[in-house]
Every structure is written in structure tokens, then in C-alpha cells.
Design a protein around this motif. Structure first.
Motif, short mmCIF file in Angstrom:
data_model
loop_
_atom_site.label_atom_id
_atom_site.label_comp_id
_atom_site.label_asym_id
_atom_site.label_seq_id
_atom_site.Cartn_x
_atom_site.Cartn_y
_atom_site.Cartn_z
N ASP A 139 -50.96 1.62 3.36
CA ASP A 139 -49.89 0.48 3.22
C ASP A 139 -49.90 0.19 1.59
OD1 ASP A 139 -48.00 -1.20 3.40
OD2 ASP A 139 -49.12 -2.86 4.43
N TYR A 167 -52.79 -2.51 0.95
CA TYR A 167 -52.76 -3.57 1.62
C TYR A 167 -53.84 -3.24 3.07
CZ TYR A 167 -49.91 -6.87 -0.67
OH TYR A 167 -49.34 -7.79 -1.82
N HIS A 187 -56.17 -8.45 8.20
CA HIS A 187 -56.65 -7.23 8.57
C HIS A 187 -57.28 -6.61 7.57
CE1 HIS A 187 -52.44 -7.29 7.19
NE2 HIS A 187 -52.74 -6.29 6.21
N PHE A 219 -44.01 -3.05 11.29
CA PHE A 219 -43.49 -1.70 10.67
C PHE A 219 -42.95 -0.87 11.89
CE2 PHE A 219 -47.15 -1.97 7.35
CZ PHE A 219 -46.44 -2.78 6.53
N TYR A 242 -49.77 -4.75 11.77
CA TYR A 242 -49.16 -3.74 10.76
C TYR A 242 -49.37 -2.51 11.27
CZ TYR A 242 -47.68 -8.26 8.41
OH TYR A 242 -47.28 -9.40 8.04
N ARG A 256 -53.50 -14.73 -4.31
CA ARG A 256 -52.47 -14.79 -3.43
C ARG A 256 -52.71 -14.19 -1.88
NH1 ARG A 256 -49.65 -10.29 -0.35
NH2 ARG A 256 -47.43 -10.87 -0.26
N ASP A 289 -52.24 -12.90 1.33
CA ASP A 289 -51.41 -11.83 2.13
C ASP A 289 -51.45 -12.55 3.52
OD1 ASP A 289 -49.66 -9.55 2.23
OD2 ASP A 289 -51.49 -8.92 3.71
N VAL A 290 -50.25 -12.43 4.03
CA VAL A 290 -49.92 -12.90 5.59
C VAL A 290 -50.79 -14.14 5.88
CG1 VAL A 290 -49.72 -11.82 7.81
CG2 VAL A 290 -49.80 -10.27 6.04
N GLU A 296 -48.60 -16.23 1.01
CA GLU A 296 -47.20 -15.78 1.43
C GLU A 296 -47.35 -16.30 3.18
OE1 GLU A 296 -45.57 -11.70 2.58
OE2 GLU A 296 -47.84 -11.94 3.09
N HIS A 336 -42.27 -7.19 -3.94
CA HIS A 336 -42.53 -5.78 -3.62
C HIS A 336 -42.12 -5.42 -2.33
CE1 HIS A 336 -45.90 -7.80 -2.05
NE2 HIS A 336 -46.31 -6.79 -1.20
N ASP A 337 -41.66 -6.49 -1.59
CA ASP A 337 -41.44 -6.08 0.09
C ASP A 337 -39.86 -6.36 0.27
OD1 ASP A 337 -44.03 -6.00 0.81
OD2 ASP A 337 -44.13 -8.01 1.15
N ARG A 368 -39.82 0.04 1.82
CA ARG A 368 -39.73 -0.91 0.63
C ARG A 368 -39.94 0.07 -0.52
NH1 ARG A 368 -44.36 -4.15 3.35
NH2 ARG A 368 -44.97 -1.96 3.74
C1 GLC Z 1 -47.61 -8.70 3.25
C2 GLC Z 1 -47.57 -7.82 2.05
C3 GLC Z 1 -46.86 -6.36 2.37
C4 GLC Z 1 -47.79 -5.69 3.39
C5 GLC Z 1 -48.04 -6.62 4.53
C6 GLC Z 1 -49.40 -6.17 5.31
O1 GLC Z 1 -46.20 -8.85 3.91
O2 GLC Z 1 -46.78 -8.44 1.00
O3 GLC Z 1 -46.72 -5.72 1.31
O4 GLC Z 1 -47.07 -4.69 3.70
O5 GLC Z 1 -48.38 -7.99 4.14
O6 GLC Z 1 -50.72 -6.29 4.55
#
Ligand code: GLC
Length: 546
Positions: free
Chosen positions: A62, A65, A105, A150, A168, A202, A204-205, A266, A327-328, A415
Motif C-alpha cells: 500500500d 503504509y 497496522h 479497500f 485495510y 503525521r 496515519d488512521v 489523520e 494522496h488519497d 488513488r
Molecule cells: C491512510 C493513508 C492511506 C493509506 C491508509 C492505510 O488513510 O492516508 O494512504 O492507504 O491510511 O494506511
């Protein structure tokens, strides 16, 4: 603003999607060497900090990620020594560095997950993740009905019989944040990078770490009221109250280090109140304001988002951080390129209707940039926003790499369209993204007409998006009214946003279909397009000195 105000209350932070920013070693993928070579560009653009998408060792299921080792840089991007050099050089340019951290994760290749697989059902190794027996005869049904973001179920079954949770991709097993090892490990990772000089992270999630320990089935969404979707009281795995205890500890870790370190969450929250909970005193510093990104191109909608966000955040003493693209999501030049821009629904890919009118989208993107950079607080620029890049909506299916494409059964292209490598210079691909003698082509193909949008083509052209951003950032940096602070709405028709900031600054954005007579002012500091006879055309914005 006083000199003791922390930098992150008004920072303009530039998002570097490292795979697509600049390729230093010619393998078609961006890297730290490429980023270092472009620091002078970023300095001249006038940004305060860089958020860098994951650069850790990863099998790239991913785009990084899926982290296999949080203390190593992936060889595609460089080494830890390169990262240290980048941090040092960026600091010399007065630019701060904020890497991404991915705590919800790991990769399935992470040593912990490999140990969990080897150790088998019921082992302490498995307890760091979320393993469960299945339901139904032979446990052949997943433990509950959760779905992956996803596409498909959020559970994968192992040959031994147990299932593991992944919100994910299957290559991204969710960690168990009720396990003390997980807490200790991430505090140690934060310290590892803070002591190498990073200025923040930053997260993530950030809204996903805490799960209801009972792992109940997802109930159907509460019934809409007056056509409006209603939030869950407590969702089984999103934005649960328990998540904040984790961030209070992380804040203490950040506070151990000198300088002003900063977290940005995020966090997808249903309401501004719930978002503000992440940035209460003693919690995180900032959180992305996705309501702004999701708003339609409509004065009433935007004004409501701005008012609600500022009210909730000022209650907890936190600054707003405005964002238009990342980027999403579909790039906003393309999102705004549809006559009617629908409000975006969280957790769904934005599927615009009709073909894009990129001239319209570009006009609005210019106006939106002036709006965003005039609002109180900080702002994020996604790489390529400053070039007015559109979404690449016609990538051939054969090149798609986002796991969403496969996981959705080829119904959602995912994306990749907002992740195409940047055009820097020249007439043909790779447009200076890689050197001319590179051994490989860019990992996603660039449209042939991106020569017109390259940094080189736009530099010095006063009508270009790049020069608009450069000027706006220069004025913003120098103007005492901009950045952190307050704003007051001015009287204006319903389709016009007009606000004042002390001292002496007014921003007007015309979202109506008619030209609008500018209010009294002494000079025009900056406009998103030509102003004739004091008239602001539709889809234009202006900064006035008053
Ligand atoms: C966040 C990231 C995204 C990624 C997801 C899983 O939403 O911005 O790009 O796929 O987390 O880590």
C-alpha cells in the motif's frame, strides 16, 4: 503574533508523496536524494515544513503504509543516514520535517507478524495483533462483519484456522492496542525519530487504533434524520473515546524533546466536536480539517465548515489546519472542474459526475488557494497543488498500483490518479522527475501535456499557479494578520465569502455567477485573476489591503 507562538499554529506544510516527488537515483521512484536536491525549490516556494509520506522499510503493498521496520528506511528511498542528512539540510533551509507514522497496522512482513504466524493460535505473539477463531461450522465464516476500507472483508483466514483483522489490505494486519508491547514499541519509535531531529509526525488512521474489545458486528448506520446521515454513538472501530489516552501519552513523549514538536492527526470524525477531541490540551497539537476538503464549491457550505471548525477548535485552544487535497483523494483542480461539485461523503471514493472542465477547475483552485491561505490557522499543500495539477483520470488499467483497484474487483481505479510523478522541466517525460539517463521510466506514466505545467514552464509566468502560490506564501509570511488568529465575516451576498482580519486585511471569494463589486480598499495585494473596474469575476478571489 507573538514570537513565542508555536510555529505549527500557522505553518504552511507541504506534503511530499516521496514516491512521486523527485527521483535521485534514476530508478523511476522518488527518493530522499531527489527530495534533498529540491530543497531550494521548497525554500523558494515559501513553505514552513514538509510532511513526508511513509519512507520506512516496506514491501509496498500500500505504497509504504505497510511498514516492515519503523526504524529503517526502505532501500527504494535511501538509508537512515540519508534521512538524517535530509533533516539537517532542511533545518538549514528553515524547513521542518514531519514523517508519517503508521500505528494502526504493520506490514505482514513485520517481524512481529512473522513471529505471530510462526507461533500459532493462542500464543502471546499472536496477542499483539487481532486474531480470532471464525464463526459457523468449522469456523469458516469471518469473526464479524467488518469490511476493509479497500473493499472485501476485513478478515483473512490462515491455514491453521484462525482469522486476523485488517481494516485495510490483508498485507496490513491491525495491531492490538490493548497490548502493552504495542504501546511501548511506538513510544520507542517516536523517540528514535525525535532524537534524529524530526519536528513531528503525521499520524496515519489516528481514529482507528481503539477497537471495541467485544468486536461486535457493525450495526446498520443509524437512520438518517431530515435526510442527514447520523453518527454512531460509538462505532466499533472508528473514533472511539479510548483512542485519546494513547495520544495523551504520545504528547508527553513529544514534550520530552526540545523545540516545538508537533503531531497532526489523520482522524476522520463525524462531527467537528469529535475532531476537536483529538486536539484538547494535553492531546495532539493539530488534526486535518477534512470537512474543508469535502465541502462542495458553495459559499454556504464552505462558510458553515469554516464557522463550525473555528468554533469547536477555539473551544479547545487548538488552531485549524486547512487542506484541499492529499494522496488519497481526487485532486481539487479536477474535483472543482465539474459545474456542480457535490459534497464528498467520508469513506467513499469521490466519484465526480460528467467530464472535467479544467479551466473552470483551475479558476476555482486558484480562488480556493487564496481562501485557504487567508483563513486563521495552518494549511497543507499537496505536492503539485502549486502547479495546478489535475487528477490523471485516464491512467491505463495496466499501470494501476493502488490495492483498491484489485480489492474492489476492478470497480474503483483507486488513488493512483493523484499520485503521478511531478513534472519539473523539459518537453518530454519524465519531465525532470528522473535525470535524462535514468534506467527506468516513472512508476506511473505522466501525461504528455504536463510540459505546460512543469515548474520550469510556470516559473516567471505571472499568470501561473506556481507564481500565485509563491506570491501568496510570501505575502502570508510577511503579513501580521495572516496565520494564527481570528476573522470576522463582512456583509456580502449569500454566494460571496468576504472576511476581515486585523490589521488591515480582507479576503473576498466570489462563488456566485455574477461579477461582484469589491468593497472599499486601499490596494489589491493579490488576485486569482484580472480585476477590471473593481469587479471580482465569478470563481475568483482577492486579498485586499484596507
Ligand atoms: C491512510 C493513508 C492511506 C493509506 C491508509 C492505510 O488513510 O492516508 O494512504 O492507504 O491510511 O494506511
Amino acid at each position: 503574533m507573538s514570537s513565542t507562538t508555536p510555529w505549527w499554529r500557522s505553518a504552511v506544510i507541504y506534503q511530499v508523496y516521496i514516491r512521486s516527488f523527485a527521483d535521485g537515483d534514476g530508478d523511476g521512484v522518488g527518493d530522499i536524494a531527489g527530495l534533498r536536491s529540491r530543497l531550494p525549490y521548497l525554500k523558494a516556494l515559501g513553505v514552513d515544513a514538509l510532511w513526508i509520506n511513509p519512507w520506512y522499510k516496506s514491501p509496498m503493498a500500500d505504497g509504504g503504509y505497510d511498514v516492515a521496520d519503523y526504524r529503517a528506511i526502505d532501500p527504494l528511498f535511501g538509508t537512515v543516514a540519508d534521512a538524517e542528512q535530509l533533516i539537517e539540510e532542511a533545518h538549514r533551509h528553515g524547513i521542518r520535517i514531519i514523517p508519517d507514522i503508521v500505528p494502526n497496522h504493520t506490514s505482514d512482513q513485520h517481524a512481529w507478524f512473522q513471529a505471530a504466524l510462526a507461533a500459532g493460535p493462542g500464543s502471546p505473539e499472536r496477542d499483539r495483533y487481532i486474531f480470532r477463531p471464525g464463526r459457523g461450522p468449522e469456523g469458516a465464516e469471518p469473526p464479524n462483519n467488518w469490511v476493509s476500507c479497500f473493499g472485501g472483508p476485513a478478515w483473512t483466514r490462515l491455514p491453521g484456522g484462525d482469522w486476523y483483522l485488517h481494516l485495510y489490505a490483508p498485507e496490513q494486519p491491525d495491531l492490538n492496542w490493548q497490548h502493552p508491547d504495542v504501546h511501548a514499541e511506538f513510544e520507542s519509535i517516536l523517540r528514535f525519530w525525535f532524537s534524529r531531529g524530526v519536528d513531528g509526525f503525521r499520524i496515519d488512521v489516528a481514529h482507528g487504533l481503539a477497537k471495541d474489545p467485544e468486536l461486535p458486528d457493525l450495526a446498520s448506520q443509524p437512520a438518517p434524520v431530515d435526510g442527514q446521515p447520523q453518527p454512531y454513538v460509538q462505532h466499533p472501530h472508528w473514533d472511539r473515546d479510548e483512542v485519546h489516552a494513547i495520544y495523551r501519552t504520545w504528547r508527553k513523549v513529544a514534550d520530552e524533546f526540545d523545540g516545538d514538536r508537533c503531531f497532526v492527526a489523520e482522524a476522520w470524525a463525524d462531527t467537528p466536536e469529535r475532531l476537536a477531541a483529538y486536539v484538547r490540551p494535553g492531546g495532539l497539537h493539530t488534526a486535518f480539517n477534512f470537512d474543508f476538503l469535502m465541502a462542495s464549491w458553495d459559499a454556504k457550505d464552505l462558510r458553515a465548515v469554516i464557522d463550525d471548525s473555528l468554533a469547536m477548535l477555539s473551544d479547545v485552544g487548538a488552531p485549524a489546519t486547512w487542506v484541499l487535497s492529499n494522496h488519497d483523494v481526487m485532486r481539487h483542480t479536477s474535483r472543482y472542474a465539474r459545474k456542480t461539485v457535490a459534497r464528498w461523503v467520508p469513506n467513499q471514493r469521490y466519484q465526480p459526475q460528467g467530464t472535467a472542465d479544467l479551466d473552470l477547475g483551475t479558476r476555482r483552485a486558484r480562488a480556493a488557494a487564496l481562501l485557504m491561505l487567508a483563513l486563521p490557522g495552518g494549511a497543507y499543500i499537496y505536492q503539485g497543488d502549486e502547479l495546478g495539477l489535475p487528477e490523471v483520470e485516464d491512467l491505463p488499467e495496466s499501470v494501476l498500483q493502488d490495492p483498491i483497484w484489485e480489492r474492489s474487483g476492478h470497480t474503483d481505479k483507486g488513488r493512483d490518479g493523484c499520485r503521478v510523478p511531478l513534472p519539473w522541466s523539459g518537453q518530454t517525460a519524465p519531465f525532470g522527475f528522473s535525470q535524462a539517463d535514468a534506467s527506468a521510466e516513472p512508476w506511473l506514466p505522466q501525461p504528455a501535456n504536463w510540459s505546460e505545467r512543469s515548474v520550469e514552464a510556470q516559473t516567471g509566468d505571472e499568470t501561473s499557479m506556481l507564481e500565485l502560490y509563491r506570491t501568496a506564501l510570501r505575502l502570508r509570511r510577511a503579513h501580521p494578520a495572516l496565520g494564527d488568529g481570528t476573522m470576522t465575516w463582512l456583509d456580502a451576498p449569500a454566494d460571496v465569502l468576504a472576511f476581515h482580519r486585523e490589521p488591515g486585511f480582507t479576503c473576498v471569494v466570489n462563488l456566485s455567477n455574477e461579477a461582484y463589486q469589491l468593497p472599499e480598499h486601499s490596494t489589491i495585494s493579490l488576485a486569482s485573476g484580472p480585476i477590471r473596474d473593481g469587479l471580482l469575476e465569478p470563481d475568483h478571489a482577492v486579498w485586499l489591503k484596507v
